[in-house]
Write a protein that holds these residues in place. Sequence first.
Motif, PDB file in Angstrom:
ATOM      1  N   LYS A  48      -9.153  18.306  21.266  1.00 50.47           N
ATOM      2  CA  LYS A  48      -9.299  17.990  19.812  1.00 50.47           C
ATOM      3  C   LYS A  48      -9.731  16.307  19.842  1.00 50.47           C
ATOM      4  N   TYR A  49      -9.158  15.274  20.554  1.00 57.47           N
ATOM      5  CA  TYR A  49      -9.747  14.683  20.449  1.00 57.47           C
ATOM      6  C   TYR A  49     -11.443  14.423  20.693  1.00 57.47           C
ATOM      7  N   ILE A  50     -11.389  14.750  22.085  1.00 55.79           N
ATOM      8  CA  ILE A  50     -12.847  15.467  22.518  1.00 55.79           C
ATOM      9  C   ILE A  50     -13.742  15.607  21.930  1.00 55.79           C
ATOM     10  N   GLN A  51     -13.235  16.207  21.429  1.00 55.16           N
ATOM     11  CA  GLN A  51     -13.862  16.765  19.632  1.00 55.16           C
ATOM     12  C   GLN A  51     -13.789  16.091  18.307  1.00 55.16           C
ATOM     13  N   TYR A  52     -13.128  15.390  17.579  1.00 53.46           N
ATOM     14  CA  TYR A  52     -12.716  14.342  16.925  1.00 53.46           C
ATOM     15  C   TYR A  52     -14.394  12.975  17.852  1.00 53.46           C
ATOM     16  N   TYR A  53     -14.045  12.806  18.742  1.00 58.22           N
ATOM     17  CA  TYR A  53     -14.791  11.336  18.727  1.00 58.22           C
ATOM     18  C   TYR A  53     -15.826  11.523  18.599  1.00 58.22           C
ATOM     19  N   TRP A  54     -16.551  12.865  19.054  1.00 54.54           N
ATOM     20  CA  TRP A  54     -17.988  13.344  19.216  1.00 54.54           C
ATOM     21  C   TRP A  54     -18.859  13.926  17.803  1.00 54.54           C
TER      22      TRP A  54
END
Length: 265
Positions: A10-16
């Motif tokens: 989820k964090y990776i998705q948020y980051y991008w």
Amino acid sequence: MYSPVKLTKKYIQYYWQANNSKGHGMHSPFVFSFITKVLNDTTAYKDYARVEAMRQALLQDHTVIEVQDFGAGSVTTNSNQRKISAIARHAAKPKKFGQLLYRMVQFYKPQTILELGTSLGITSAYLALGNPQGRLITLEGAPAIATAAQHNFTRLQLQNTEQVVGPFENTLENVLVKNAPIDFAFLDGNHRLQPTLDYFEQLLPRIHNDTILVFDDIHWSLEMEEAWRQITAHEAVRCSIDLFFVGVVLFRKEFLEKQHFAIRF
């Protein structure tokens, strides 16, 4: 709560998907100022060292205390017997976010600050030190943890902090009646859907145009994501800022249209 693997995804998705943290192309003056003057303020304030020295001492404190958990529980243990060192390691906010709260309080100068969830008082100290002329009212449900936090407030010689002990459903309303309006609130006391929404609803009659609410762990679980969705959709909310691990809610009428931002931090 989400598993570490799912939270990482989820964090990776948020980051991008999030806006960059430099403020480039930001058309909202308030949010641009927040990014450039608060989020990206890299000043090493002397209060940081005071609070982090206390954190390090707590990490070495192996005293065992009895913990009554009124929220969604601990990520690391089901036992009510916990070492202070373990609470400091697993329950206290990392310095990155404690110091962000410090900068927010220092920059916006709220006079009445509310915290739901004192824990050992690390974040409380950042909030109190951010504006010594303001007043922090911090609520903690577990008496043993509250006692430890009070010792830490004394250690730091905090003069502007008042602690209220007991389940929030028994204490929050009275605190709000006595201390309204609330200028700034950090909600970190319960990670379940309905209680989080209830606290928000209780706060609404006691806010004003410039009130800032900060919600902890908005992506911690499906329930917390739903709470964040409902809060940001509320008609009173004019702007929200998703920093992934915390969310900021604003009520300023100068936001003529509701706006939502996700910003890397």
